[in-house]
Design a protein around this motif. Sequence first.
Motif, PDB file in Angstrom:
ATOM      1  N   VAL A 120       0.611  -5.942 -14.977  1.00  0.00           N
ATOM      2  CA  VAL A 120       0.456  -5.046 -13.835  1.00  0.00           C
ATOM      3  C   VAL A 120       1.718  -4.228 -13.648  1.00  0.00           C
ATOM      4  CG1 VAL A 120       0.014  -4.900 -11.358  1.00  0.00           C
ATOM      5  CG2 VAL A 120      -1.095  -6.671 -12.721  1.00  0.00           C
ATOM      6  N   GLU A 121       1.545  -2.957 -13.512  1.00  0.00           N
ATOM      7  CA  GLU A 121       2.688  -2.085 -13.287  1.00  0.00           C
ATOM      8  C   GLU A 121       3.242  -2.301 -11.896  1.00  0.00           C
ATOM      9  OE1 GLU A 121       3.757   2.712 -13.245  1.00  0.00           O
ATOM     10  OE2 GLU A 121       1.750   1.996 -13.765  1.00  0.00           O
ATOM     11  N   ARG A 122       4.552  -2.396 -11.834  1.00  0.00           N
ATOM     12  CA  ARG A 122       5.221  -2.554 -10.547  1.00  0.00           C
ATOM     13  C   ARG A 122       4.960  -1.316  -9.695  1.00  0.00           C
ATOM     14  NH1 ARG A 122       9.574  -0.535  -8.124  1.00  0.00           N
ATOM     15  NH2 ARG A 122      10.959  -1.861  -6.876  1.00  0.00           N
ATOM     16  N   GLY A 123       4.779  -1.536  -8.419  1.00  0.00           N
ATOM     17  CA  GLY A 123       4.640  -0.391  -7.531  1.00  0.00           C
ATOM     18  C   GLY A 123       3.759  -0.701  -6.334  1.00  0.00           C
ATOM     19  N   VAL A 124       4.132  -0.148  -5.191  1.00  0.00           N
ATOM     20  CA  VAL A 124       3.422  -0.474  -3.961  1.00  0.00           C
ATOM     21  C   VAL A 124       2.000   0.079  -3.964  1.00  0.00           C
ATOM     22  CG1 VAL A 124       4.119   1.559  -2.646  1.00  0.00           C
ATOM     23  CG2 VAL A 124       3.724  -0.615  -1.457  1.00  0.00           C
ATOM     24  N   LEU A 125       1.703   1.079  -4.817  1.00  0.00           N
ATOM     25  CA  LEU A 125       0.350   1.600  -4.879  1.00  0.00           C
ATOM     26  C   LEU A 125      -0.582   0.642  -5.608  1.00  0.00           C
ATOM     27  CD1 LEU A 125       1.015   5.377  -5.631  1.00  0.00           C
ATOM     28  CD2 LEU A 125       0.667   4.255  -3.437  1.00  0.00           C
ATOM     29  N   ASN A 126      -0.020  -0.377  -6.209  1.00  0.00           N
ATOM     30  CA  ASN A 126      -0.808  -1.362  -6.926  1.00  0.00           C
ATOM     31  C   ASN A 126      -1.011  -2.587  -6.031  1.00  0.00           C
ATOM     32  OD1 ASN A 126      -1.383  -3.678  -8.693  1.00  0.00           O
ATOM     33  ND2 ASN A 126      -1.154  -2.168 -10.333  1.00  0.00           N
ATOM     34  N   TRP A 127      -2.247  -2.852  -5.676  1.00  0.00           N
ATOM     35  CA  TRP A 127      -2.530  -3.914  -4.714  1.00  0.00           C
ATOM     36  C   TRP A 127      -2.088  -5.285  -5.228  1.00  0.00           C
ATOM     37  CZ3 TRP A 127      -2.741  -5.103  -0.035  1.00  0.00           C
ATOM     38  CH2 TRP A 127      -3.375  -6.246   0.420  1.00  0.00           C
ATOM     39  N   GLU A 128      -2.239  -5.538  -6.530  1.00  0.00           N
ATOM     40  CA  GLU A 128      -1.828  -6.841  -7.062  1.00  0.00           C
ATOM     41  C   GLU A 128      -0.329  -7.054  -6.888  1.00  0.00           C
ATOM     42  OE1 GLU A 128      -3.849  -4.783  -8.563  1.00  0.00           O
ATOM     43  OE2 GLU A 128      -5.733  -5.914  -8.711  1.00  0.00           O
ATOM     44  N   TRP A 129       0.437  -5.964  -7.023  1.00  0.00           N
ATOM     45  CA  TRP A 129       1.887  -6.063  -6.834  1.00  0.00           C
ATOM     46  C   TRP A 129       2.211  -6.414  -5.385  1.00  0.00           C
ATOM     47  CZ3 TRP A 129       6.230  -6.537  -9.511  1.00  0.00           C
ATOM     48  CH2 TRP A 129       7.448  -6.236  -8.883  1.00  0.00           C
ATOM     49  N   VAL A 130       1.538  -5.764  -4.463  1.00  0.00           N
ATOM     50  CA  VAL A 130       1.758  -6.053  -3.035  1.00  0.00           C
ATOM     51  C   VAL A 130       1.391  -7.493  -2.729  1.00  0.00           C
ATOM     52  CG1 VAL A 130       1.086  -5.465  -0.675  1.00  0.00           C
ATOM     53  CG2 VAL A 130       1.391  -3.656  -2.367  1.00  0.00           C
ATOM     54  N   GLN A 131       0.269  -7.948  -3.272  1.00  0.00           N
ATOM     55  CA  GLN A 131      -0.145  -9.332  -3.062  1.00  0.00           C
ATOM     56  C   GLN A 131       0.903 -10.305  -3.590  1.00  0.00           C
ATOM     57  OE1 GLN A 131      -2.395  -9.261  -0.658  1.00  0.00           O
ATOM     58  NE2 GLN A 131      -3.763 -10.674  -1.695  1.00  0.00           N
ATOM     59  N   GLY A 132       1.513  -9.959  -4.722  1.00  0.00           N
ATOM     60  CA  GLY A 132       2.576 -10.797  -5.266  1.00  0.00           C
ATOM     61  C   GLY A 132       3.759 -10.898  -4.325  1.00  0.00           C
TER      62      GLY A 132
END
Length: 307
Positions: A120-132
């Motif tokens: 998963v690409e890092r970044g706040v637009l990526n929901w999986e990253w936010v969940q992490g």
Amino acid sequence: MRDLVLVHGRAQQRLDSIKLKADWIKAWERGLARIGLKRPLADEQIHLPYYGDTLDQLVAGKSPEEAAKIVVRGVQPDDSTALSQDEKAFLEAALMEHVGRYAANPELAVMKEMPQGMSVERGVLNWEWVQGILTVLDRHVPGASGASVALATRDVYQYLTQKRIRDAIDDGVASAMPEGKKTVVVAHSLGTVVAYNVLRNLGQTRGWSVPQFVTVGSPLAVTVIKQRLAQLAPVVFPPCVSHWYNAMDGRDVVSLYPLDATNFRLKPAIENKTNVDNHTENRHGIDGYLDDPDVARRIYDAVVQAD
């Protein structure tokens, strides 16, 4: 005797403003009782500008006219939309700074919380990253969820970036300041951002005199919050304030850093107390700050001074 103005934090919407003020007073009284003192001020000398419903409704998109009127107790009272990219970036930066408090390598800590086998690409637009990010905070933040930290951060963002929200809240807080007399100001959490902004921008022009400014559980030193404050006006010691006392519990979920020369450098320097033992579940609650004997004494000594 000097009047006392109390500026509350977030998550106060749909509360009884009279009860909210009473709860603050009771917590202060408990702190005073621990050092053999009694509250020196009558209720009418203590003002709590209530903006909980105003913030809640304005953030949900209502106009200032539709939002709840701010009530200053002691005076006769006259759904979130989708986040913008700017707000998401602000939220991510603040939350990652919180993660950095618990992890030597914040990005690695977040990546470990991602679904296995998923790149998963890092970044706040990526929901999986936010969940992490939120999962890391859930694991490490005592007594609170990552979501609660995110909500507190979002309220600060809305206040700092939405002029209609800021103006409505600032006007209510400013109306609580008694005219022509020295006033002690005590602020908590989001309220410390509000109180600081009001005092630095309006204090001198309105002739206020604040011999003691007390902040507790303050997020003012979080990097993105400092940056946004600087976009509104120079980050300076409020000219109307004589002394600034900041107290925090090192385990507080919101106040990452003391307001010291490293994290929030101002002249004159802010006095910091960093060893509060806040007994509330998330170490951030106002009760655990106001009933601290040192904090209670500091407020007492400031209000009993004769002018």
